[in-house]
Write a protein that holds these residues in place. Structure first.
Motif, short mmCIF file in Angstrom:
data_model
loop_
_atom_site.label_atom_id
_atom_site.label_comp_id
_atom_site.label_asym_id
_atom_site.label_seq_id
_atom_site.Cartn_x
_atom_site.Cartn_y
_atom_site.Cartn_z
N VAL A 1 -9.52 11.28 -20.74
CA VAL A 1 -10.40 11.81 -19.76
C VAL A 1 -11.08 10.42 -19.01
O VAL A 1 -11.20 9.39 -19.52
CB VAL A 1 -11.53 12.54 -20.41
CG1 VAL A 1 -12.65 12.42 -19.32
CG2 VAL A 1 -11.30 13.71 -21.29
N ARG A 2 -10.81 10.36 -17.72
CA ARG A 2 -11.18 9.45 -16.92
C ARG A 2 -12.48 9.03 -16.91
O ARG A 2 -13.55 9.98 -17.31
CB ARG A 2 -10.98 9.62 -15.37
CG ARG A 2 -9.38 9.76 -14.96
CD ARG A 2 -9.22 9.93 -13.65
NE ARG A 2 -7.86 10.25 -13.19
CZ ARG A 2 -7.11 11.22 -13.13
NH1 ARG A 2 -7.77 12.42 -13.37
NH2 ARG A 2 -6.01 11.43 -12.77
N GLU A 3 -13.06 7.86 -17.16
CA GLU A 3 -14.47 7.47 -17.07
C GLU A 3 -15.29 7.82 -15.96
O GLU A 3 -16.55 8.31 -16.28
CB GLU A 3 -14.39 5.84 -16.97
CG GLU A 3 -14.16 5.05 -18.19
CD GLU A 3 -14.92 5.48 -19.77
OE1 GLU A 3 -16.13 5.57 -19.45
OE2 GLU A 3 -14.45 5.03 -20.53
N GLN A 4 -14.82 8.25 -14.94
CA GLN A 4 -15.69 8.59 -13.61
C GLN A 4 -15.82 10.33 -13.70
O GLN A 4 -16.42 10.90 -12.77
CB GLN A 4 -15.03 8.21 -12.43
CG GLN A 4 -13.65 8.78 -11.91
CD GLN A 4 -12.45 7.88 -12.45
OE1 GLN A 4 -12.56 7.34 -13.51
NE2 GLN A 4 -11.38 7.96 -11.78
N HIS A 5 -15.09 11.01 -14.58
CA HIS A 5 -15.43 12.31 -14.72
C HIS A 5 -16.70 12.69 -14.96
O HIS A 5 -17.54 12.35 -15.82
CB HIS A 5 -14.51 12.89 -15.90
CG HIS A 5 -14.37 14.67 -15.76
ND1 HIS A 5 -15.17 15.33 -15.48
CD2 HIS A 5 -12.90 15.03 -15.80
CE1 HIS A 5 -14.63 16.64 -15.54
NE2 HIS A 5 -13.25 16.43 -15.58
N PRO A 6 -17.07 13.66 -13.75
CA PRO A 6 -18.62 13.93 -13.93
C PRO A 6 -19.16 14.68 -15.11
O PRO A 6 -20.30 14.70 -15.53
CB PRO A 6 -18.93 14.85 -12.56
CG PRO A 6 -17.51 15.16 -12.38
CD PRO A 6 -16.44 14.30 -12.88
N ALA A 7 -18.07 15.48 -15.57
CA ALA A 7 -18.61 16.36 -16.64
C ALA A 7 -19.26 15.47 -18.03
O ALA A 7 -19.79 15.98 -18.97
CB ALA A 7 -17.47 17.12 -17.31
N ARG A 8 -18.80 14.14 -18.03
CA ARG A 8 -19.21 13.41 -19.16
C ARG A 8 -20.64 13.30 -18.96
O ARG A 8 -21.31 13.39 -20.12
CB ARG A 8 -18.67 11.86 -18.83
CG ARG A 8 -17.23 11.59 -19.41
CD ARG A 8 -16.73 10.25 -18.97
NE ARG A 8 -15.39 9.77 -19.75
CZ ARG A 8 -15.40 9.17 -20.72
NH1 ARG A 8 -16.31 8.64 -21.56
NH2 ARG A 8 -14.13 9.01 -21.23
N SER A 9 -21.36 12.92 -18.02
CA SER A 9 -22.72 13.03 -17.71
C SER A 9 -23.35 14.11 -17.93
O SER A 9 -24.51 13.93 -18.63
CB SER A 9 -23.23 12.27 -16.40
OG SER A 9 -22.88 13.13 -15.27
N VAL A 10 -22.78 15.23 -17.72
CA VAL A 10 -23.35 16.52 -17.78
C VAL A 10 -23.47 16.77 -19.36
O VAL A 10 -24.51 17.21 -20.11
CB VAL A 10 -22.51 17.71 -17.30
CG1 VAL A 10 -23.08 19.20 -17.67
CG2 VAL A 10 -22.65 17.34 -15.88
#
Length: 225
Positions: free
Chosen positions: A122-131
């Motif tokens: 998973v890429r670091e910039q994937h917005p679902a990480r912060s969600v």
């Protein structure tokens, strides 16, 4: 345009708005004040409605996605297709106005540890990480460790479903068809999954505590319109 509105179920003023915003291609002009529209326009309107009305995506985001699909990066190839499909998927993630990383009590560490342990690419910039981190952080602050303990089971179920969804997407031909699959799986798939989850929860509750089905139906019918 009246026929297009009737067939698509989209009001004429809304169609004109989509045309102005570049979400819907212009029709073929048959006279200075009249244009002809085809099945592609009906299909595009259905896709726009799914994104805007069900997915609640901003018009600007929808327009950006269509522009990227219509003007892909030079060179093409698998790298560009991966980037395009990634941009489409990222746009479907609804983010909060504040970053989860701003709060030291958030769940960023849990998310990073989970993804590393599962060996997910998973890429670091994937917005679902912060969600996901925000959800984990909220559970921590509320002291809901038992719900947080379900994270691995959520991940397992999500990955199993993702394998089927990605296979379905890649079985389609061409970047346009694949991008459309990403949108529909992300928007309508999420809607179906959420609804099925609620239905399954009610089934389990009724089985566990023995609430009669007719009582449930009666309670539902008593809700105000």
């Amino acid at each position: 345009m009246a026929e297009l509105s009737e067939r698509s179920g989209v009001p004429i003023p809304t169609i004109r708005y989509y045309l102005r915003e570049g979400l819907l291609p212009q029709g073929r002009f048959t006279s200075p004040n009249q244009a002809s529209y085809d099945e592609a326009h009906v299909h595009r309107l259905g896709l726009i409605r799914a994104m805007v009305e069900i997915g609640e995506m901003p018009i600007a985001t929808v327009g950006k996605l269509f522009r990227h699909l219509e003007n892909p990066s030079p060179g093409g190839g698998n790298d560009d297709e991966s980037r395009t499909l990634g941009l489409v998927q990222y746009a479907l993630v609804r983010q909060k106005s504040s970053s989860a990383g701003e709060d030291p009590a958030d769940g960023s560490d849990v998310v990073s540890t989970l993804l590393e342990r599962l060996s997910w690419n998973v890429r670091e910039q994937h917005p679902a990480r912060s969600v996901l981190a925000a959800a984990v952080g909220n559970l921590r602050r509320l002291g809901q460790d038992d719900i947080l303990a379900l994270l691995d089971r959520y991940a397992a179920a999500a990955h199993e479903l993702a394998e089927a969804e990605v296979a379905l997407t890649l079985a389609r031909t061409g970047i346009d068809q694949r991008a459309e699959a990403v949108v529909l799986v992300g928007v309508l798939g999420d809607a179906m999954l959420g609804a099925l989850r609620r239905l399954a929860q009610e089934d389990v509750v009724i089985r566990e505590i023995g609430v009669p089905t007719d009582s449930t139906a009666s309670a539902t019918s008593d809700r105000p319109a």
